[in-house]
Motif scaffolding. Structure first.
Motif, PDB file in Angstrom:
ATOM      1  N   ASP A 268       0.828  -1.215   0.000  1.00  0.00           N
ATOM      2  CA  ASP A 268       0.000   0.000   0.000  1.00  0.00           C
ATOM      3  C   ASP A 268       0.861   1.263   0.000  1.00  0.00           C
ATOM      4  O   ASP A 268       0.480   2.283  -0.592  1.00  0.00           O
ATOM      5  CB  ASP A 268      -0.951   0.009   1.196  1.00  0.00           C
ATOM      6  N   LYS A 271       2.267   1.584  -3.577  1.00  0.00           N
ATOM      7  CA  LYS A 271       1.156   1.930  -4.473  1.00  0.00           C
ATOM      8  C   LYS A 271       0.736   3.384  -4.287  1.00  0.00           C
ATOM      9  O   LYS A 271       0.420   4.088  -5.250  1.00  0.00           O
ATOM     10  CB  LYS A 271      -0.013   0.987  -4.220  1.00  0.00           C
ATOM     11  N   HIS A 272       0.771   3.857  -3.032  1.00  0.00           N
ATOM     12  CA  HIS A 272       0.423   5.252  -2.750  1.00  0.00           C
ATOM     13  C   HIS A 272       1.334   6.203  -3.521  1.00  0.00           C
ATOM     14  O   HIS A 272       0.859   7.153  -4.162  1.00  0.00           O
ATOM     15  CB  HIS A 272       0.529   5.525  -1.257  1.00  0.00           C
ATOM     16  N   TYR A 275       1.010   5.979  -7.540  1.00  0.00           N
ATOM     17  CA  TYR A 275      -0.188   6.594  -8.132  1.00  0.00           C
ATOM     18  C   TYR A 275      -0.543   7.919  -7.463  1.00  0.00           C
ATOM     19  O   TYR A 275      -1.684   8.363  -7.526  1.00  0.00           O
ATOM     20  CB  TYR A 275      -1.352   5.605  -8.089  1.00  0.00           C
ATOM     21  N   GLU A 278      -2.776  10.489  -9.168  1.00  0.00           N
ATOM     22  CA  GLU A 278      -3.405   9.750 -10.255  1.00  0.00           C
ATOM     23  C   GLU A 278      -4.550   8.922  -9.677  1.00  0.00           C
ATOM     24  O   GLU A 278      -4.570   8.624  -8.476  1.00  0.00           O
ATOM     25  CB  GLU A 278      -2.411   8.791 -10.923  1.00  0.00           C
ATOM     26  N   LEU A 280      -6.332   5.798  -8.403  1.00  0.00           N
ATOM     27  CA  LEU A 280      -5.733   4.607  -7.799  1.00  0.00           C
ATOM     28  C   LEU A 280      -6.417   3.356  -8.349  1.00  0.00           C
ATOM     29  O   LEU A 280      -7.592   3.112  -8.073  1.00  0.00           O
ATOM     30  CB  LEU A 280      -5.882   4.670  -6.277  1.00  0.00           C
TER      31      LEU A 280
END
Length: 308
Positions: A268, A271-272, A275, A278, A280
Motif C-alpha cells: 500500500d 502503491k500510494h 499513483y 493519479e 488509484l
C-alpha cells in the motif's frame, strides 16, 4: 558545489522509477537527478522522468557502455547474474561533486537527499544508511576474507547495501575500479554470490579497500531507523512506519530482494507513491492489465522518438 542524485532504470522498471521519483519530488523539488540507463531499452522511462520530474539523462552514454563492458569483461561472460548493475559506477564520473545513488525499488519519506544524508559528505568521503552489517558478511563476503586477513572485523562492520549510498566525484578513478575488479576476479572465493547478487560484493570490496573515511548513518547520535521492507519489527502509526528499536519513523523504504507486487510487504505504501495524484487502480486491475498498459506506452514513446 554541485550536489545531486543518480538513479538507474530501464523501461522494465518504469513503475518503480515513477514511484521513487514521485516520492523524491514530493519532498524535494529542486535537487538535480540524473538517470543512468540500465540498458538500451530506456526510452519510455527517460521520456516520462525528464518530462514530469525534471530528470536529466547521463550525457556520456558511450562512456557508460565502455566502463560497464570493461568491468564485466574482467570477470568474463556469464559470471554475474545482472552485469548491468555495474553501470551505476558511472556515478563517480558524472557532473555532481557530491552525490547520492538510489535504487529504483526505494521510496523516500522526507527530504533525505539533502537534510538527512548528503550533508554528511562534508565530513566523510563515503556514506551509506542501512543495517546490512547486522547480518554479518552474508551476501557480500565468505569467511575466506577473514581467514586470509583481507579485512579486519572492524572493517567488515562497514559492509553496506548497494541500493543507497553516497560519495564524491572522482574519489574512485577508472584505474582504481579496474584494478579492484581484477583483484576480485582473481579471488572469487572471497565473495558470496549465492543469492545472485552482482555488484554488491565487488563494490563493498572496492569501498572498504580504497575509501577509509566512511560513515553509516545508522551510527549517528541517537541512532537511526531501519529501511528494509522485509523487516518484521516495524510498526504502523497512522501514515508513518516506526522502527521501535530507536522509536523513529523510517526515512526511506527499500524492497531489496522483494518483488514489488500486490501482497508484498508495504504494498500500500509503494502503491500510494506510484499513483500519487493519479486515479488509484485496483490490485486486480494492476495484476491483469498493468503490464500490457505499459507495453503500449513504451511502444508509443518509441514511435514518437523515432519520428523526431
Amino acid at each position: 558545489m554541485s550536489r545531486g542524485i543518480y538513479i538507474t532504470a530501464n523501461d522494465r522498471v518504469i513503475d518503480q522509477a515513477i514511484a521513487l521519483l514521485k516520492s523524491i519530488r514530493l519532498y524535494d523539488a529542486d535537487t538535480p537527478i540524473i538517470l543512468i540507463p540500465y540498458d538500451d531499452n530506456y526510452q519510455a522511462v527517460a521520456q516520462i522522468s525528464t518530462t514530469y520530474y525534471g530528470v536529466e539523462i547521463y550525457q556520456d552514454l558511450q562512456f557508460i557502455d565502455r566502463l560497464s563492458h570493461q568491468l564485466y569483461e574482467i570477470f568474463g561472460e556469464g559470471f554475474f547474474a545482472r552485469p548491468n548493475q555495474f553501470r551505476k559506477q558511472a556515478c563517480w564520473f558524472g557532473p555532481f561533486e557530491q552525490f547520492i545513488y538510489i535504487d529504483t525499488d526505494i521510496v523516500v519519506f522526507n527530504q533525505i537527499a539533502i537534510a538527512a544524508t548528503i550533508n554528511y559528505l562534508n565530513n566523510y568521503d563515503f556514506i551509506c544508511y542501512d543495517y546490512q552489517h547486522k547480518g554479518g558478511i552474508t551476501n557480500v563476503f565468505t569467511s575466506r576474507v577473514i581467514e586470509d586477513n583481507v579485512f579486519t572485523l572492524d572493517e567488515l562492520g562497514d559492509i553496506f547495501n548497494g541500493g543507497f549510498w553516497g560519495s564524491k566525484k572522482q574519489l574512485i578513478s577508472e584505474e582504481t575500479l579496474y584494478k579492484s575488479f581484477a583483484e576480485c576476479a582473481s579471488h572469487p572465493e572471497y565473495f558470496d554470490f549465492s543469492q545472485k547478487t552482482s555488484d554488491q560484493p565487488i563494490i563493498n570490496y572496492t569501498i572498504l579497500k580504497h575509501i577509509p573515511r566512511r560513515f553509516n548513518l545508522v551510527r549517528r547520535a541517537g541512532g537511526a531507523p531501519g529501511s528494509w521492507a522485509g523487516s518484521k519489527h516495524f510498526q504502523r502509526q497512522g501514515s508513518q512506519i516506526i522502527d521501535p528499536k530507536v522509536n523513529q519513523p523510517l526515512e526511506y523504504l527499500h524492497w531489496a530482494g522483494i518483488r514489488i507486487q500486490p501482497g508484498c510487504p508495504y504494498w500500500d505504501i509503494w502503491k500510494h507513491y506510484r499513483y500519487l495524484n493519479e486515479p488509484l487502480p485496483s490490485d486486480k486491475l494492476l495484476t491483469q492489465q498493468d503490464q500490457r498498459l505499459w507495453q503500449r506506452i513504451r511502444a508509443k514513446v518509441k514511435r514518437t522518438l523515432g519520428s523526431e
